[in-house]
Design a protein around this motif. Structure first.
Motif, short mmCIF file in Angstrom:
data_model
loop_
_atom_site.label_atom_id
_atom_site.label_comp_id
_atom_site.label_asym_id
_atom_site.label_seq_id
_atom_site.Cartn_x
_atom_site.Cartn_y
_atom_site.Cartn_z
N GLY A 1 5.91 2.65 -0.80
CA GLY A 1 6.92 3.38 -0.05
C GLY A 1 6.43 4.74 0.41
O GLY A 1 5.65 5.41 -0.28
N VAL A 2 6.87 5.16 1.58
CA VAL A 2 6.48 6.46 2.14
C VAL A 2 7.58 7.47 1.81
O VAL A 2 8.72 7.30 2.25
N TRP A 3 7.26 8.50 1.05
CA TRP A 3 8.26 9.43 0.55
C TRP A 3 8.15 10.83 1.12
O TRP A 3 9.03 11.66 0.90
N ALA A 4 7.07 11.12 1.83
CA ALA A 4 6.88 12.48 2.34
C ALA A 4 6.33 12.41 3.76
O ALA A 4 5.52 11.53 4.08
N LEU A 5 6.73 13.36 4.60
CA LEU A 5 6.44 13.26 6.03
C LEU A 5 6.35 14.65 6.65
O LEU A 5 7.11 15.56 6.30
N ALA A 6 5.40 14.81 7.58
CA ALA A 6 5.30 16.01 8.40
C ALA A 6 4.64 15.62 9.71
O ALA A 6 4.04 14.55 9.83
N ALA A 7 4.74 16.50 10.71
CA ALA A 7 4.17 16.16 12.02
C ALA A 7 3.79 17.41 12.79
O ALA A 7 4.39 18.48 12.62
N THR A 8 2.77 17.27 13.62
CA THR A 8 2.43 18.25 14.63
C THR A 8 2.58 17.57 15.99
O THR A 8 3.00 16.42 16.08
N LYS A 9 2.20 18.26 17.04
CA LYS A 9 2.28 17.67 18.37
C LYS A 9 1.37 16.45 18.49
O LYS A 9 1.69 15.49 19.20
N ASP A 10 0.26 16.44 17.75
CA ASP A 10 -0.75 15.38 17.89
C ASP A 10 -0.83 14.43 16.71
O ASP A 10 -1.38 13.33 16.85
N LEU A 11 -0.32 14.84 15.54
CA LEU A 11 -0.55 14.08 14.32
C LEU A 11 0.73 13.86 13.54
O LEU A 11 1.68 14.65 13.63
#
Length: 428
Positions: A78-88
């Motif tokens: 399971g995926v429990w943590a998430l973050a994002a930039t414009k490219d990633l």
């Protein structure tokens, strides 16, 4: 949630809040997502909705219309943590890895191993100019960090600091042996900067800015770290039960923590002392958030409390939910909160309910809003959906796209899945 500085356009924001958000009927779209699995993390980013799930995948939808653009598949848990930039897109999983995905192609470019248990939380730290006190006692403005960093926290009791790869970097994948452990023939991960040890139990949440990170742990402590040199500056002791939520406030040189002991504590980062112990909640404080003027806490006692972050004074108690608060977000004008059965909007300035956005549902997993958009991950009688409101485009009709998404997913751990659906695992 980090403080938002006062804006010269606050009158426009207030008009949007009270005219469109409070009084008008927004365009509302519902789309199915992740079958019957739980949405564990939710982002609004550059016109996309990014939803992580305990079905091991991440779905990326268009904000306008909610169309599924692609899914990120590769985690073995399971995926429990998430973050994002414009490219990633960056994700952390029960498979003990951190993955970095190319946002344009959906390709996994990097797999970082090293944690020995679930990656439960992560955050991105972007360079910014902050006040730093030197050894001579003089405060100077410096830019930290020098390059974007990823900070991850794990149930293995530790944190890791990684340099965020650039989109043009060649891919890097940790090698694992048949037992799932890191192989001996691995070269050193060029992106790993520090392995922060000291907690004696799982790291539940982290908050970081500049060169400072705070981590809350099931060992009942909060730790303050210098993420540039990897040194623990303070171990903040006072909570008598597990710490579930932390927020860093660089503007006031403070940190805030919520605990299973029912309290919120305000910590002085200069001295390591507890400045205030905020009491009133009668059970687990699982969520804490901060804006310029308001510290907000949400608990399993079905209430939300609004505090003055300077003095610790209680401003309002929001009490209209009938079950544990599972998610919320707030700004200077409103609070949006989810619980068993409904999804509410509150006036943060007087503590009153403005409207019910959803009723008759099983629960709300996640909520996020930005500008005129609001997105929530919702459970309706065992089926998971993403609900989208556009308060900038008013309509009377509700759009239901229930037949458009073929997404399927089953959690391998049925016992854990049952706990999650009972909302118990929201707090684990």
């Amino acid at each position: 949630m980090t403080p938002t500085p006062p804006s010269s356009t606050s009158v426009d924001v207030e008009t949007l809040t009270y005219t469109r958000w409070a009084n008008n009927e927004p365009k509302h779209t519902t789309i199915p997502a992740h079958g019957s699995s739980v949405v564990t993390a939710l982002l609004l980013s550059y016109g996309q909705i990014i939803a992580a799930s305990d079905d091991n995948s991440i779905s990326v939808h268009s904000l306008e219309g909610g169309k599924l653009e692609y899914k990120l598949v590769g985690h073995n848990g399971g995926v429990w943590a998430l973050a994002a930039t414009k490219d990633l897109i960056i994700s952390g999983s029960t498979d003990q890895t951190v993955r970095v995905w190319d946002r344009k192609t959906g390709q996994c470019k990097h797999i970082f191993g090293g944690h020995a248990s679930t990656v439960r939380c992560l955050t991105l730290v972007k360079p910014e100019v902050i006040d730093v006190e030197g050894d001579d006692g003089v405060t100077r403005k410096e830019r930290w960090p020098k390059r974007d960093l990823i900070v991850t926290g794990s149930r293995d009791h530790s944190l890791r600091i990684w340099t965020l790869p650039r989109p043009e970097d060649p891919g890097y994948k940790t090698k694992f042996n048949e037992d799932g452990d890191i192989s001996d023939d691995n070269v050193s991960n060029p992106y790993l900067r520090h392995h922060l040890e000291g907690h004696e139990h799982a790291v539940r949440e982290i908050s970081a800015r500049g060169r400072i990170a705070v981590s809350g742990s099931y060992d009942c402590t909060v730790r303050v770290w210098d993420i540039i040199n990897g040194v623990c500056k303070w171990t903040l002791q006072g909570h008598t039960q597990k710490v579930y939520s932390v927020v860093l406030d660089l503007a006031r040189n403070q940190a805030y923590s919520g605990s299973m002991d029912g309290t919120v504590r305000v910590w002085n980062l200069q001295t390591g002392a507890c400045q205030h112990t905020l009491t009133g909640h009668t059970s687990l404080v699982g969520l804490v958030g901060l804006s310029s003027s308001h510290l907000v806490s949400a608990a399993a006692d079905s209430t939300i409390r609004v505090w003055n972050p300077e003095t610790g004074d209680l401003q309002h108690t929001l009490a209209a939910h009938t079950g544990a608060i599972t998610c919320f977000q707030h700004d200077e004008f409103k609070v949006l909160s989810g619980s068993d059965g409904n999804f509410k909007m509150w006036n943060i300035r007087d503590g009153t309910v403005v409207r019910d956005l959803l009723t008759g549902i099983t629960g709300v997993w996640q909520v996020v809003f930005e500008g005129s958009w609001c997105v929530a991950a919702v459970n309706r009688q065992g089926a998971t959906s993403i609900d989208i409101w556009d308060f900038g485009e008013v309509e009377n009709e509700h759009v239901d796209c229930a037949d458009e998404d073929p997404t399927e997913g089953e959690d391998d751990d049925e016992e854990t899945n049952k706990l999650i659906r009972d909302f118990a695992n929201k707090w684990c």
